[in-house]
Every structure is written in structure tokens, then in C-alpha cells.
Design a protein around this motif. Structure first.
Motif, PDB file in Angstrom:
ATOM      1  N   ASN A 205      87.668  69.062  37.277  1.00 38.37           N
ATOM      2  CA  ASN A 205      87.143  68.798  38.346  1.00 38.37           C
ATOM      3  C   ASN A 205      85.927  69.627  38.704  1.00 38.37           C
ATOM      4  O   ASN A 205      84.961  69.049  39.606  1.00 38.37           O
ATOM      5  CB  ASN A 205      88.017  68.731  39.626  1.00 38.37           C
ATOM      6  N   VAL A 251      93.584  63.818  35.296  1.00 31.34           N
ATOM      7  CA  VAL A 251      94.176  64.964  36.082  1.00 31.34           C
ATOM      8  C   VAL A 251      95.244  64.149  36.951  1.00 31.34           C
ATOM      9  O   VAL A 251      96.260  64.926  37.083  1.00 31.34           O
ATOM     10  CB  VAL A 251      93.216  65.349  36.959  1.00 31.34           C
ATOM     11  N   LEU A 252      95.046  62.860  37.397  1.00 31.84           N
ATOM     12  CA  LEU A 252      96.189  62.474  38.134  1.00 31.84           C
ATOM     13  C   LEU A 252      97.494  62.253  37.320  1.00 31.84           C
ATOM     14  O   LEU A 252      98.683  62.225  37.807  1.00 31.84           O
ATOM     15  CB  LEU A 252      95.610  60.880  38.588  1.00 31.84           C
ATOM     16  N   PHE A 255      99.142  65.485  37.120  1.00 31.17           N
ATOM     17  CA  PHE A 255      99.673  65.859  37.891  1.00 31.17           C
ATOM     18  C   PHE A 255     100.979  65.143  38.176  1.00 31.17           C
ATOM     19  O   PHE A 255     102.043  65.778  38.482  1.00 31.17           O
ATOM     20  CB  PHE A 255      98.720  65.792  39.345  1.00 31.17           C
ATOM     21  N   LEU A 256     101.077  63.955  37.916  1.00 29.86           N
ATOM     22  CA  LEU A 256     102.372  63.273  38.284  1.00 29.86           C
ATOM     23  C   LEU A 256     103.354  63.702  37.307  1.00 29.86           C
ATOM     24  O   LEU A 256     104.562  63.758  37.727  1.00 29.86           O
ATOM     25  CB  LEU A 256     102.191  61.643  37.972  1.00 29.86           C
ATOM     26  N   GLN A 259     104.113  67.653  38.432  1.00 29.00           N
ATOM     27  CA  GLN A 259     103.871  67.883  39.987  1.00 29.00           C
ATOM     28  C   GLN A 259     104.617  68.952  40.435  1.00 29.00           C
ATOM     29  O   GLN A 259     104.435  69.591  41.148  1.00 29.00           O
ATOM     30  CB  GLN A 259     103.924  66.604  40.797  1.00 29.00           C
ATOM     31  N   TYR A 262     103.362  72.251  39.484  1.00 27.40           N
ATOM     32  CA  TYR A 262     102.132  72.267  40.558  1.00 27.40           C
ATOM     33  C   TYR A 262     102.171  72.737  41.668  1.00 27.40           C
ATOM     34  O   TYR A 262     101.790  73.616  42.393  1.00 27.40           O
ATOM     35  CB  TYR A 262     101.301  71.021  40.450  1.00 27.40           C
ATOM     36  N   ILE A 263     103.294  72.073  42.521  1.00 24.81           N
ATOM     37  CA  ILE A 263     103.265  72.447  43.984  1.00 24.81           C
ATOM     38  C   ILE A 263     104.239  73.547  44.028  1.00 24.81           C
ATOM     39  O   ILE A 263     103.957  74.324  45.073  1.00 24.81           O
ATOM     40  CB  ILE A 263     104.338  70.919  44.368  1.00 24.81           C
ATOM     41  N   ILE A 266     101.589  76.120  44.152  1.00 25.89           N
ATOM     42  CA  ILE A 266     100.790  76.363  45.446  1.00 25.89           C
ATOM     43  C   ILE A 266     101.411  76.955  46.649  1.00 25.89           C
ATOM     44  O   ILE A 266     100.971  77.542  47.199  1.00 25.89           O
ATOM     45  CB  ILE A 266     100.431  74.790  45.633  1.00 25.89           C
ATOM     46  N   MET A 267     103.129  76.632  46.385  1.00 27.64           N
ATOM     47  CA  MET A 267     103.781  77.332  47.346  1.00 27.64           C
ATOM     48  C   MET A 267     103.916  78.715  47.155  1.00 27.64           C
ATOM     49  O   MET A 267     104.121  79.432  48.101  1.00 27.64           O
ATOM     50  CB  MET A 267     105.266  76.794  47.545  1.00 27.64           C
ATOM     51  N   GLY A 269     101.525  80.897  45.594  1.00 29.01           N
ATOM     52  CA  GLY A 269     100.367  81.974  45.855  1.00 29.01           C
ATOM     53  C   GLY A 269      99.154  80.958  46.393  1.00 29.01           C
ATOM     54  O   GLY A 269      98.519  81.676  47.213  1.00 29.01           O
ATOM     55  N   GLY A 270      99.139  79.672  46.448  1.00 27.02           N
ATOM     56  CA  GLY A 270      98.077  78.848  47.244  1.00 27.02           C
ATOM     57  C   GLY A 270      96.825  78.989  46.248  1.00 27.02           C
ATOM     58  O   GLY A 270      96.307  80.204  46.013  1.00 27.02           O
ATOM     59  N   VAL A 271      96.626  78.343  46.061  1.00 29.30           N
ATOM     60  CA  VAL A 271      95.109  78.008  45.401  1.00 29.30           C
ATOM     61  C   VAL A 271      94.434  76.667  45.844  1.00 29.30           C
ATOM     62  O   VAL A 271      94.856  75.614  46.056  1.00 29.30           O
ATOM     63  CB  VAL A 271      95.129  78.077  43.779  1.00 29.30           C
ATOM     64  N   LYS A 272      93.202  76.651  45.791  1.00 31.05           N
ATOM     65  CA  LYS A 272      92.359  75.515  46.070  1.00 31.05           C
ATOM     66  C   LYS A 272      92.339  74.553  44.844  1.00 31.05           C
ATOM     67  O   LYS A 272      92.110  74.608  43.908  1.00 31.05           O
ATOM     68  CB  LYS A 272      90.886  75.678  46.383  1.00 31.05           C
TER      69      LYS A 272
END
Lengths: 273, 298
Positions: A205, A251-252, A255-256, A259, A262-263, A266-267, A269-272
Motif C-alpha cells: 500500500n 491485500v483484501l 487479510f480475509l 485476519q 492480523y487483528i 494490532i491488539m 502492539g498496534g500499528v498503522k
């Protein structure tokens, strides 16, 4: 009765909101299958009258979309693999191996996270210019080959690896690299999968750095090519939607499929995204 | 510590493991950041790009010019508009959807979570292209819907008053799922006993939210607030694709200004000054958020 109403309201608003959220993406796919000019009508058509692959064909045949796709794919894959190795090595060392000044070094790295990447971009471009790396894949790759966030993520996870395991491997006579490769890496697998996902999607991206560095159209990544095409072909809505689908879809799908990892990442460490 | 001296082999191995990543980060991040700082005190431009002999140190001239330039203040104003309106809006919607999804009456939870999160992983350039079309004055879907509500068509991206709101709407759409996931994690960490004792004390749903949920979410708010703000300050791709900074420069952001000055006009010294002003603003804003959070907690 009150409970039923409440349930209705909550579920109803979620469905409405989901519809609004999904709409731009669904519409993008729908319009990408329309004939040229079909979407430039009022009222805007929701579905193609007779679905066609014309837009995709002309993207590949006239716009070299296959080439951009390959550029993006090769860059994202190689950056992901390389950075995974380097970040995992460094993260593991910061968590488990002794060396002087470790804590201070780590804190310095974390503090540097507040510096926005754009600050480095101007001199970075000059460096690439003097190194002769403008307009090359290597130039795009280099700043992404190691990341402070990646090291941080691996380190936090590696802290939980029991020291006994590492020592047992050493007693068995395994060298440091053997230990890392055959004991540590398997243990780090969950976090490495997450990090790989972040890196791949982030690189795929990424827009600004390849936009700056790639001056030849044939070296463009998908986002850069799409941005350039969308300026030239403002009127070709259908073709632009097909280009957007091609850029977003990989990418979609990734992700699917993944996921959960991926999620969870994020929980953790958190990343943009 | 009583441990014997560290085995030399292990220490050497440690450096061997750290060195490649560290070297790359130092050479291609720390050095450029320092170089950018120096660059901002020079008149590095297209002539210096061709021949470094043309380079001169000009002291604070870039910063002075910056502060005297209307374009710069316009970019600052636009960026703050985007951060201060878009940021809270995005966080609010994230919290709202997270709370809705936490409700026990929701069915298909993971489906909703996936749908709300999907825009986060999409490529910003691609969705900007899609939204540019959604916003089309004549054929765009948004105006079509507005038509049903009896509202006249809006020239979303062509009207200086509407271009930034249009970009904000798209950015919120693209990003809220990310914070939603973090809020869900935060909400799940609140122990049920707290709600139970609040209920026993006779607290209604609203009071429970105000006195249990919000205070317990404070650390999550700090994290979400910081990440959102940092991301929003770096606005670039949306105006690049959708508006080219227009109309009437109403969507030129600080990073967009830096890009144009640096890579379109090759005023690299001036652009470096722009970048450092952005850095300074972000640093101050980060400190303010930490401070606010502290006073909230006490």
C-alpha cells in the motif's frame, strides 16, 4: 419488550452501518465490470447491464498493468522476507542475548518512533541519488528492510521464550545461529506471521516513497501507476475502478484469509494499517 | 548480578544478530533525519542538486520565509482542520461501533467486525480513486442519494468549502475499523465485576458507561488518540489523488507542501524546514496528549 426493541435497534444500526461501509468497495467491483461509459450516466447504475472484462483487458493490454502488478508483488515479497529475517534477529537479541548498552540502545530506538518518516525522505532521496539507486528496486527496498516497530514487536514476544530452552540448545552444542534458526524461529512463528502480514500490506500500500524514487513509468508500483493513470484518465471511471480492484484485491484477500493473526497483532502492539 | 562474565561468543553473536538491522536503521533513518535538520539551514535547490558547489548555508532563512508565507499557513490550517475534525470523528465512530459490537444482542459479530475493518487494509490510492468517483458532481452516488433527500448536488471536490470535509469523510471511512479493534480489546479487558457492583449501586446503562467504561478505557484512549493524530498529521495521498491540493489550495496539507516544494520544485532546503516544522508540531501535540491524560487520571 424493551429488550426486543433494544436488540432491533442495535442490530439494525449495525446492518445499516455495515451497508454504508461496504458500499464503496462493492460498487467499485460492480463498476469495474461495466462497459466503457456505462457508469457516466444518471442515475448512476448499480450493476453492469452485461458484465464484461473489457476494462481489465485494456488495463493489461494497453496500460501495462501486469508489469505494475509484478513490480508491486516482487517488491512487497522481497521486503517482507528480508525485513522479517533482520527484525527477528535483532528482536531476539534485544530480548535474550547479552550485550553492553542494550537497554539504552533499545530506548533510543523506541524514542525515534515519534519521528515521522517524511522527515528522512528528502536526504534519503539525495543518498539514493548519489548511490545511483534512484529508479531502482533496491532503492525502494532499503528503507523498508529493517523497522523499529518490527524489532519491538519481535522483542516483546521473544521475552516470553524460556531461557532454559536456549540454554538447553547451547548445552547440546548448538551454535548461536543454529539455536536461533531451529529453536527460536519456530517459537516466534505466531509473531512472525503477524509481522509478515503487516510488512507485506504496508509495502504493497505504500505510496510516497516509490512515488518519489521511481521516475520511470515501467518501474511504478500499483499505487503509483494507479495515481498516474487516474490523472490521465479522469473520464474512464470503469477502467479506473478495475485498476482500483486490482490494487486492493490482493491485500483484501490476504487479510480475509489471515485476519485472525492480523487483528491479534494490532491488539498486541498496534500499528498503522 | 552474580553471573560470571558473559561468554565472549554470546556477546559477539548478539552483535552479529543486532548489527544488520541496526546498521540499516542508523544509515537510512537516523543519518537522514540529522541530514534533514542540516539541510533545513541551507539553500539546497535544483542548482545544488546538479552541482553541490552551489550549496550555501543560509541559517534560519528557510524558517523565516516559511513563517512569512501564506501557502505555509494555509497548509498548517488545512492540516489542523483535518486532524482536529477528522481525528475525533474517527475515534468517536470507532468507539461507537466497538460499543455496539460489545452488546450481547448482536448476531454475526465477526462478520460485522470484518466488514468494518476491511477498508483499513485497502490501498489508499485505490480507494481515493473510488471515492473521487463517488463524489462526482453529476454521476456520483453521494449526490444521487442527496437528491432523494431533497438536497441540491454538491460539488464535493470542486468547492473549497467542501473538499476538506469530503477528504475527512473518506479518511474516517478508511480508518475507523482500526481503532474499533483496539477499543474492542480495551472493552474486553474491563472486568465484569465492575459493572456488577455498579448495577448493585443502582447505576443505569448511561452511568455505567460514564463511571466504569470510560475511566477504564483511559489508557486505550491515549494510545488510540496518539496513533490517530500521528497518522492524520501525515495526510498526503488523499489530496494527491483526489484534489491535487485544490481547489484554491483548500486541501494542501503540510506533507503535500513538503512534497511539492521538495520533489516538484526541488527546493530541498526549504522542504526540509517544512518537514521539521511538522515534526515539531507532532512532538508538541504528543506531549500535550500525554499531559492531558495525566491530569485526567488524577
Amino acid at each position: 419488550m424493551k429488550h426486543r426493541l433494544n436488540s432491533w435497534l442495535v442490530n439494525g444500526s449495525l446492518w445499516l452501518f455495515a451497508l454504508l461501509t461496504a458500499f464503496p468497495l462493492v460498487w467499485m467491483v460492480s463498476v469495474s465490470f461495466m462497459q466503457t461509459g456505462e457508469a457516466g450516466a444518471y442515475p448512476p447504475p448499480l450493476f453492469p447491464q452485461s458484465p464484461t472484462l473489457t476494462q481489465y483487458e485494456s488495463l493489461f493490454e494497453r496500460m501495462e498493468m501486469g508489469r505494475y502488478f509484478l513490480n508491486s508483488f516482487l517488491l512487497a515479497t522481497s521486503i517482507t522476507l528480508l525485513s522479517l529475517l533482520l527484525n527477528a534477529m535483532a528482536g531476539y537479541a534485544f530480548a535474550k542475548l547479552p550485550f553492553s548498552g542494550k537497554e539504552r540502545l533499545f530506548k533510543t530506538l523506541l524514542a525515534a518512533l515519534v519521528i515521522p518518516a517524511q522527515v528522512a525522505m528528502l536526504p534519503l532521496f539525495l543518498m539514493m541519488k548519489y548511490l545511483g539507486l534512484v529508479n531502482t528496486y533496491l532503492g525502494v527496498m532499503i528503507p523498508g528492510m529493517a523497522s523499529i516497530f518490527g524489532i519491538f514487536l519481535v522483542r516483546q514476544y521473544a521475552l516470553s521464550v524460556p531461557n532454559e530452552l536456549i540454554e538447553a540448545a547451547r548445552i547440546d552444542g548448538a551454535g548461536e545461529f543454529r539455536t536461533f534458526w531451529s529453536v527460536i524461529i519456530p517459537l516466534l512463528r505466531p509473531i512472525l506471521v503477524t509481522l509478515a502480514l503487516f510488512t507485506f500490506m504496508g509495502t504493497w500500500n505504500d505510496f510516497m516513497w516509490p512515488l518519489i524514487l521511481m521516475t520511470d513509468a515501467q518501474n511504478y508500483t500499483l499505487p503509483v501507476a494507479l495515481a498516474a493513470l487516474s490523472r490521465e484518465h479522469v473520464q474512464d471511471n470503469e477502467m479506473m475502478m478495475a485498476g482500483a480492484v486490482m490494487t486492493v484485491l490482493p491485500v483484501l484477500i490476504v487479510f480475509l484469509v489471515l485476519q485472525k493473526q492480523y487483528i491479534k497483532g494490532i491488539m498486541m502492539g498496534g500499528v498503522k494499517g | 548480578m552474580n553471573t560470571p562474565a558473559l561468554p565472549i561468543g554470546t556477546v559477539r553473536a548478539a552483535w552479529f544478530f543486532v548489527a544488520p538491522a541496526l546498521l540499516l536503521i542508523v544509515v537510512f533513518f537516523f543519518v537522514p533525519v540529522l541530514a534533514a535538520f542540516c539541510l533545513s539551514f541551507t539553500d539546497f535547490d535544483i542548482y545544488a542538486l546538479a552541482n553541490p558547489d552551489h550549496l550555501r548555508v543560509v541559517g534560519l532563512k528557510n524558517y523565516q520565509e516559511l513563517l512569512a508565507s501564506d501557502d505555509f499557513w494555509k497548509a498548517i490550517g488545512n492540516t489542523f482542520y483535518f486532524v482536529l475534525v477528522g481525528g475525533p470523528l474517527s475515534v468517536g465512530i470507532s468507539l461507537g461501533t466497538a460499543l455496539l459490537l460489545q452488546s450481547k444482542v448482536v448476531r454475526f459479530k465477526s462478520f460485522f467486525r470484518t466488514v468494518f475493518f476491511a477498508p483499513v487494509v485497502t490501498t489508499i490510492v485505490a480507494v481515493a480513486v473510488v471515492w473521487r468517483y463517488l463524489y462526482h458532481t453529476k454521476y456520483g452516488f453521494l449526490n444521487y442519494i442527496l437528491h432523494f433527500l431533497g438536497i441540491n448536488p454538491v460539488d464535493w471536490l470542486g468547492d473549497p468549502a467542501w473538499a476538506m470535509p469530503a477528504i475527512i469523510l473518506m479518511a474516517v471511512w478508511k480508518g475507523f475499523g482500526y481503532n474499533m479493534v483496539i477499543f474492542i480489546a480495551g472493552l474486553q479487558n474491563i472486568p465484569d465485576e465492575l459493572y456488577e457492583s455498579a448495577r448493585i449501586d443502582g447505576a443505569g446503562a448511561w452511568q455505567q458507561f460514564w463511571h466504569v467504561t470510560l475511566p477504564m478505557l483511559a489508557p486505550t484512549f491515549l494510545f488510540v488518540g496518539l496513533m490517530t493524530m500521528i497518522g492524520y498529521f501525515q495526510l498526503f495521498a488523499e489530496p494527491y489523488v483526489m484534489t491535487l491540493g485544490g481547489p484554491l489550495q483548500s486541501t494542501v496539507s503540510i506533507v503535500y507542501l513538503m512534497y511539492e516544494q521538495g520533489f516538484k520544485w526541488w527546493n530541498l532546503g526549504y522542504a526540509a524546514a517544512v518537514a521539521f516544522v511538522l515534526f515539531a508540531i507532532m512532538l508538541v501535540a504528543t506531549l500535550i496528549q500525554f499531559r492531558l491524560q495525566k491530569t485526567d487520571a488524577s
